[in-house]
Design an enzyme around this catalytic site. Sequence first.
Site, mmCIF file in Angstrom:
data_model
loop_
_atom_site.group_PDB
_atom_site.id
_atom_site.type_symbol
_atom_site.label_atom_id
_atom_site.label_comp_id
_atom_site.label_asym_id
_atom_site.label_seq_id
_atom_site.Cartn_x
_atom_site.Cartn_y
_atom_site.Cartn_z
ATOM 1 N N GLY A 72 0.822 -1.204 0.000
ATOM 2 C CA GLY A 72 0.000 0.000 0.000
ATOM 3 C C GLY A 72 0.856 1.254 0.000
ATOM 4 N N GLY A 146 -5.341 -8.475 -6.439
ATOM 5 C CA GLY A 146 -4.053 -8.156 -7.046
ATOM 6 C C GLY A 146 -3.094 -9.297 -6.792
ATOM 7 N N ARG A 169 -11.250 -3.962 -8.818
ATOM 8 C CA ARG A 169 -11.888 -2.715 -9.243
ATOM 9 C C ARG A 169 -12.623 -2.894 -10.569
ATOM 10 N NH1 ARG A 169 -7.842 2.161 -9.754
ATOM 11 N NH2 ARG A 169 -6.959 0.685 -11.256
ATOM 12 N N ARG A 228 -6.319 -2.821 4.936
ATOM 13 C CA ARG A 228 -6.088 -1.655 5.789
ATOM 14 C C ARG A 228 -7.302 -1.500 6.694
ATOM 15 N NH1 ARG A 228 -1.521 -2.000 4.490
ATOM 16 N NH2 ARG A 228 -0.114 -0.399 3.624
ATOM 17 N N HIS A 275 -1.119 -6.216 12.955
ATOM 18 C CA HIS A 275 -0.570 -5.784 11.663
ATOM 19 C C HIS A 275 0.785 -6.445 11.396
ATOM 20 C CE1 HIS A 275 -0.639 -2.270 8.563
ATOM 21 N NE2 HIS A 275 -0.138 -3.373 8.037
ATOM 22 N N GLY A 277 1.134 -8.875 8.855
ATOM 23 C CA GLY A 277 1.070 -9.567 7.575
ATOM 24 C C GLY A 277 2.370 -9.515 6.798
#
Length: 313
Positions: A72, A146, A169, A228, A275, A277
Amino acid sequence: MTGDVWLPFRVDEFEGLPEGPEYRYWNGEQEFPGDPADCAFYVVPYMKPPATSQRPLLGMTSVQVVQTLSAGVDHVEPGLKHLRPGVRLCNARGVHEASTAELTLTLILASLRGVPDFVRGQDREEWRSGFRPALADKTVLIVGYGSIGAAIEDRLVPFEVERVARVARSARTTARGPVHPLTELPSLLPEADVVVLSTPLTDSTRGLVNADFLARMKDGALLVNVARGPVVDTKALLAELESGRVTAALDVTDPEPLPAGHPLWHAPGVLISPHVGGPTSAFLPRAKRLLVDQLNRFVNREPLRNVVLTTSR
């Protein structure tokens, strides 16, 4: 090329860095290693607060590339407004797929099989046996297909899941099957036993998992967030968790870090990891390979990998 390269690693930790640039070590310390105006290639320190990551950008009048070590870029993107046109922002595609996909499977399996309850039982010397849900024969919906989403599916296949549905998307076709557009999400949610969030945080995904999204999930479904925290409306999730209708496994939260006393800590049916990952033993070798490749491309004026946007005015 002229200009400095700011790295969050010591140069002697690398093999294969190109000669020419002046390499300066900066990993978020208060003092800068040199004048930001001389920086041509800025590698953003990993797992630092957004304010730290963005702080040098105001003075980086000559920077040409901003390279994150995360998939990100939302923690850096607001600071790009200070930069001149033509600066390329690159993410760390290829670095975190293995680690994040591993954790995703860990969270799914631990949640379904009741591992947190076993740990609590062990603490109390209690034998908590019984039937638990299996991942086998389940339908899994991956929202955000993705490279990380694809890596998650790679690891789901051996577990004999009934079906994997993919959402991104926009629609496309992959070797494993179709990827549905976000507009089809409402019709896919009621069919999923496990919903995995691996989408980037953008204007269109912020608050994506709201009360309506959660209401469309089937009773007993598991929500897994490795994306997120702000992708999920925490208040809406708490309402569903407290009703007992769905469960959740969250590697990211909103707010983050989750403060002491927050109701999410003790909501029923939730498993929280802090968090983690990306930060595993798999991170450093992949991050260094990416940086060596990118810097050689930069010095030799070859196309860079993973360019997600170019600044403009």
